[in-house]
Design a protein around this motif. Structure first.
Motif, PDB file in Angstrom:
ATOM      1  N   GLY A  80      14.816  43.463 -31.510  1.00 62.60           N
ATOM      2  CA  GLY A  80      15.781  43.800 -32.553  1.00 62.60           C
ATOM      3  C   GLY A  80      16.770  44.854 -32.093  1.00 62.60           C
ATOM      4  N   ALA A  81      16.259  45.903 -31.413  1.00 57.96           N
ATOM      5  CA  ALA A  81      17.141  46.948 -30.898  1.00 57.96           C
ATOM      6  C   ALA A  81      18.072  46.400 -29.827  1.00 57.96           C
ATOM      7  N   MET A  82      17.551  45.550 -28.942  1.00 58.82           N
ATOM      8  CA  MET A  82      18.368  44.970 -27.883  1.00 58.82           C
ATOM      9  C   MET A  82      19.472  44.090 -28.464  1.00 58.82           C
ATOM     10  N   SER A  83      19.124  43.235 -29.421  1.00 54.10           N
ATOM     11  CA  SER A  83      20.130  42.339 -30.004  1.00 54.10           C
ATOM     12  C   SER A  83      21.207  43.119 -30.739  1.00 54.10           C
ATOM     13  N   PHE A  84      20.817  44.204 -31.419  1.00 55.64           N
ATOM     14  CA  PHE A  84      21.794  45.040 -32.127  1.00 55.64           C
ATOM     15  C   PHE A  84      22.760  45.690 -31.137  1.00 55.64           C
ATOM     16  N   LEU A  85      22.215  46.233 -30.046  1.00 63.14           N
ATOM     17  CA  LEU A  85      23.063  46.875 -29.036  1.00 63.14           C
ATOM     18  C   LEU A  85      23.972  45.861 -28.346  1.00 63.14           C
ATOM     19  N   MET A  86      23.438  44.665 -28.066  1.00 60.09           N
ATOM     20  CA  MET A  86      24.265  43.631 -27.437  1.00 60.09           C
ATOM     21  C   MET A  86      25.379  43.170 -28.366  1.00 60.09           C
ATOM     22  N   TYR A  87      25.073  43.104 -29.648  1.00 61.80           N
ATOM     23  CA  TYR A  87      26.095  42.699 -30.610  1.00 61.80           C
ATOM     24  C   TYR A  87      27.214  43.736 -30.689  1.00 61.80           C
ATOM     25  N   LEU A  88      26.835  45.022 -30.617  1.00 63.68           N
ATOM     26  CA  LEU A  88      27.847  46.073 -30.630  1.00 63.68           C
ATOM     27  C   LEU A  88      28.719  46.019 -29.377  1.00 63.68           C
ATOM     28  N   GLN A  89      28.140  45.639 -28.251  1.00 61.53           N
ATOM     29  CA  GLN A  89      28.874  45.635 -26.987  1.00 61.53           C
ATOM     30  C   GLN A  89      29.713  44.377 -26.797  1.00 61.53           C
ATOM     31  N   THR A  90      29.151  43.212 -27.164  1.00 62.16           N
ATOM     32  CA  THR A  90      29.815  41.945 -26.847  1.00 62.16           C
ATOM     33  C   THR A  90      30.166  41.106 -28.065  1.00 62.16           C
ATOM     34  N   GLY A  91      29.650  41.462 -29.231  1.00 67.07           N
ATOM     35  CA  GLY A  91      29.879  40.646 -30.415  1.00 67.07           C
ATOM     36  C   GLY A  91      28.935  39.457 -30.508  1.00 67.07           C
ATOM     37  N   GLN A  92      27.954  39.370 -29.599  1.00 66.37           N
ATOM     38  CA  GLN A  92      26.986  38.278 -29.590  1.00 66.37           C
ATOM     39  C   GLN A  92      25.613  38.837 -29.254  1.00 66.37           C
ATOM     40  N   ALA A  93      24.632  38.512 -30.085  1.00 60.29           N
ATOM     41  CA  ALA A  93      23.300  39.069 -29.887  1.00 60.29           C
ATOM     42  C   ALA A  93      22.519  38.306 -28.816  1.00 60.29           C
ATOM     43  N   PHE A  94      22.553  36.987 -28.865  1.00 60.14           N
ATOM     44  CA  PHE A  94      21.805  36.170 -27.914  1.00 60.14           C
ATOM     45  C   PHE A  94      22.698  35.042 -27.405  1.00 60.14           C
ATOM     46  N   GLY A  95      22.328  34.480 -26.258  1.00 63.22           N
ATOM     47  CA  GLY A  95      23.080  33.379 -25.681  1.00 63.22           C
ATOM     48  C   GLY A  95      22.203  32.166 -25.450  1.00 63.22           C
ATOM     49  N   LEU A  96      22.805  31.094 -24.928  1.00 68.02           N
ATOM     50  CA  LEU A  96      22.075  29.859 -24.651  1.00 68.02           C
ATOM     51  C   LEU A  96      20.975  30.086 -23.621  1.00 68.02           C
ATOM     52  N   GLY A  97      21.257  30.892 -22.602  1.00 63.27           N
ATOM     53  CA  GLY A  97      20.243  31.175 -21.592  1.00 63.27           C
ATOM     54  C   GLY A  97      19.012  31.850 -22.171  1.00 63.27           C
ATOM     55  N   ASP A  98      19.230  32.776 -23.112  1.00 63.93           N
ATOM     56  CA  ASP A  98      18.102  33.460 -23.753  1.00 63.93           C
ATOM     57  C   ASP A  98      17.232  32.474 -24.533  1.00 63.93           C
ATOM     58  N   LEU A  99      17.889  31.545 -25.229  1.00 60.40           N
ATOM     59  CA  LEU A  99      17.149  30.531 -25.986  1.00 60.40           C
ATOM     60  C   LEU A  99      16.330  29.644 -25.053  1.00 60.40           C
ATOM     61  N   LEU A 100      16.914  29.246 -23.928  1.00 54.72           N
ATOM     62  CA  LEU A 100      16.193  28.402 -22.971  1.00 54.72           C
ATOM     63  C   LEU A 100      15.017  29.155 -22.359  1.00 54.72           C
ATOM     64  N   PHE A 101      15.196  30.444 -22.063  1.00 52.71           N
ATOM     65  CA  PHE A 101      14.086  31.242 -21.547  1.00 52.71           C
ATOM     66  C   PHE A 101      12.956  31.312 -22.566  1.00 52.71           C
ATOM     67  N   PHE A 102      13.311  31.513 -23.827  1.00 48.39           N
ATOM     68  CA  PHE A 102      12.280  31.612 -24.861  1.00 48.39           C
ATOM     69  C   PHE A 102      11.560  30.277 -25.037  1.00 48.39           C
ATOM     70  N   LEU A 103      12.294  29.170 -24.965  1.00 46.85           N
ATOM     71  CA  LEU A 103      11.647  27.853 -25.027  1.00 46.85           C
ATOM     72  C   LEU A 103      10.685  27.674 -23.854  1.00 46.85           C
ATOM     73  N   SER A 104      11.089  28.158 -22.689  1.00 49.88           N
ATOM     74  CA  SER A 104      10.214  28.088 -21.517  1.00 49.88           C
ATOM     75  C   SER A 104       8.931  28.873 -21.744  1.00 49.88           C
ATOM     76  N   ALA A 105       9.046  30.034 -22.384  1.00 49.07           N
ATOM     77  CA  ALA A 105       7.858  30.828 -22.689  1.00 49.07           C
ATOM     78  C   ALA A 105       6.929  30.089 -23.646  1.00 49.07           C
ATOM     79  N   ILE A 106       7.498  29.343 -24.584  1.00 46.15           N
ATOM     80  CA  ILE A 106       6.693  28.558 -25.517  1.00 46.15           C
ATOM     81  C   ILE A 106       5.926  27.468 -24.767  1.00 46.15           C
ATOM     82  N   TRP A 107       6.636  26.742 -23.881  1.00 45.10           N
ATOM     83  CA  TRP A 107       5.962  25.681 -23.111  1.00 45.10           C
ATOM     84  C   TRP A 107       4.836  26.262 -22.274  1.00 45.10           C
ATOM     85  N   TRP A 108       5.103  27.416 -21.615  1.00 45.66           N
ATOM     86  CA  TRP A 108       4.080  27.999 -20.754  1.00 45.66           C
ATOM     87  C   TRP A 108       2.911  28.551 -21.572  1.00 45.66           C
ATOM     88  N   GLY A 109       3.193  29.062 -22.751  1.00 45.68           N
ATOM     89  CA  GLY A 109       2.122  29.541 -23.624  1.00 45.68           C
ATOM     90  C   GLY A 109       1.193  28.412 -24.041  1.00 45.68           C
TER      91      GLY A 109
END
Length: 306
Positions: A135-164
């Motif tokens: 939550g803190a990271m996404s808030f800071l990224m939004y303040l810096q770039t106007g975007q909290a998460f990107g497509l790469g972050d979503l793909l990484f998280f999906l990868s973590a789900i598959w590996w889990g």
């Protein structure tokens, strides 16, 4: 060499390979090697090495069971495609946060959903730390770039789900390290490579041949074969918790190395995410426990009458 020292040696080898996975996967994206190509070549090489050994040992019967096939689809094909693709959209630090940092959490959730294994106190603490840090990271990224998460972050998280899910099924089915590793490599090659050859785009002539060969050798031999075996051997000698805690450091160290080596960005938002996810994944407060949790469980089982 004592078993304990052997365990630390195996941990060191595994850490080098896991950390190298993060750096080389990011390099492959920079070198223009597509996820389709790297996934195919990785499993082709592993298949060429492992299949003759299985035939020579007359140890192919296990491949006819459903378990190796399902593990190959989850921890082999789907995981590789999403993870390798993510490196084309996000830096190595994001892989440490959204992939490696989230794997323990996704594994715990998968165990609860699939087999009703409830969270223990340590998992709840980790969950709270991870949610706060993300939550803190996404808030800071939004303040810096106007975007909290990107497509790469979503793909990484999906990868973590598959590996889990892969990890939970592997524990439940109790396959040996050799059968799990060989089954994933062989079935991934059998299923994915024909689809790749017939239907998927290929860019094998675009990267430098030296870059392509080095990536295939590293991911096909070191990541698929060697790291799996050294990780299991380390667990036998040091215990599951200590081994997992030490090895999990590797991708976070690789993310820091990637800043000067690959000229990747490092700002307060990424530092916040790395610190929070690292603490949540490692659970350093459990180092105060004098005995490995896995060993405690085994000791309790020995006390129970047959």
């Amino acid at each position: 060499m004592s078993p304990k020292r052997q365990g630390y040696l195996y941990v060191l080898i595994t850490m080098c390979i896991w950390g190298g996975f993060t750096l080389t996967a990011r390099l492959s994206a920079n070198w223009g090697i597509s996820a389709w190509d790297l996934t195919a070549l990785r499993f082709v090489l592993a298949f060429i090495i492992l299949m003759p050994i299985l035939i020579y040992k007359k140890d192919t019967a296990f491949l006819c069971k459903k378990e190796p096939f399902i593990l190959a689809m989850l921890g082999g094909v789907i995981y590789c495609l999403t993870a390798y693709s993510a490196f084309h959209y996000a830096p190595a630090a994001h892989a440490a946060i959204f992939l490696n940092g989230c794997i323990p959490l996704c594994t715990a959730v998968a165990a609860y959903v699939l087999f009703q294994q409830s969270f223990d106190r340590h998992t709840w603490i980790s969950l709270a730390i991870m949610v706060i840090s993300l939550g803190a990271m996404s808030f800071l990224m939004y303040l810096q770039t106007g975007q909290a998460f990107g497509l790469g972050d979503l793909l990484f998280f999906l990868s973590a789900i598959w590996w889990g899910i892969f990890t939970v099924l592997l524990r439940q089915w109790k396959l040996s390290a050799w059968h799990a590793m060989a089954g994933v490599a062989v079935w991934s090659a059998i299923i994915y490579v024909p689809i790749y050859l017939l239907f998927l785009p290929k860019h094998l002539t675009e990267p430098d041949p030296v870059h392509l060969i080095s990536q295939v050798l590293f991911h096909g031999i070191f990541v698929v074969i060697i790291a799996t075996l050294t990780y299991v051997e380390a667990i036998k000698r040091l215990g599951a918790f200590k081994t997992g805690s030490i090895v999990t450091l590797a991708p976070f160290i690789a993310a820091i190395i990637a800043v000067p080596l690959l000229n990747e960005p490092l700002n307060i938002a990424i530092v916040c995410g790395l610190a929070g996810m690292g603490i949540g994944a490692l659970q350093p407060w459990r180092w105060l426990v004098h005995q490995d949790p896995l060993q405690q469980q085994l000791n309790e089982q020995k006390k129970q009458p047959d």
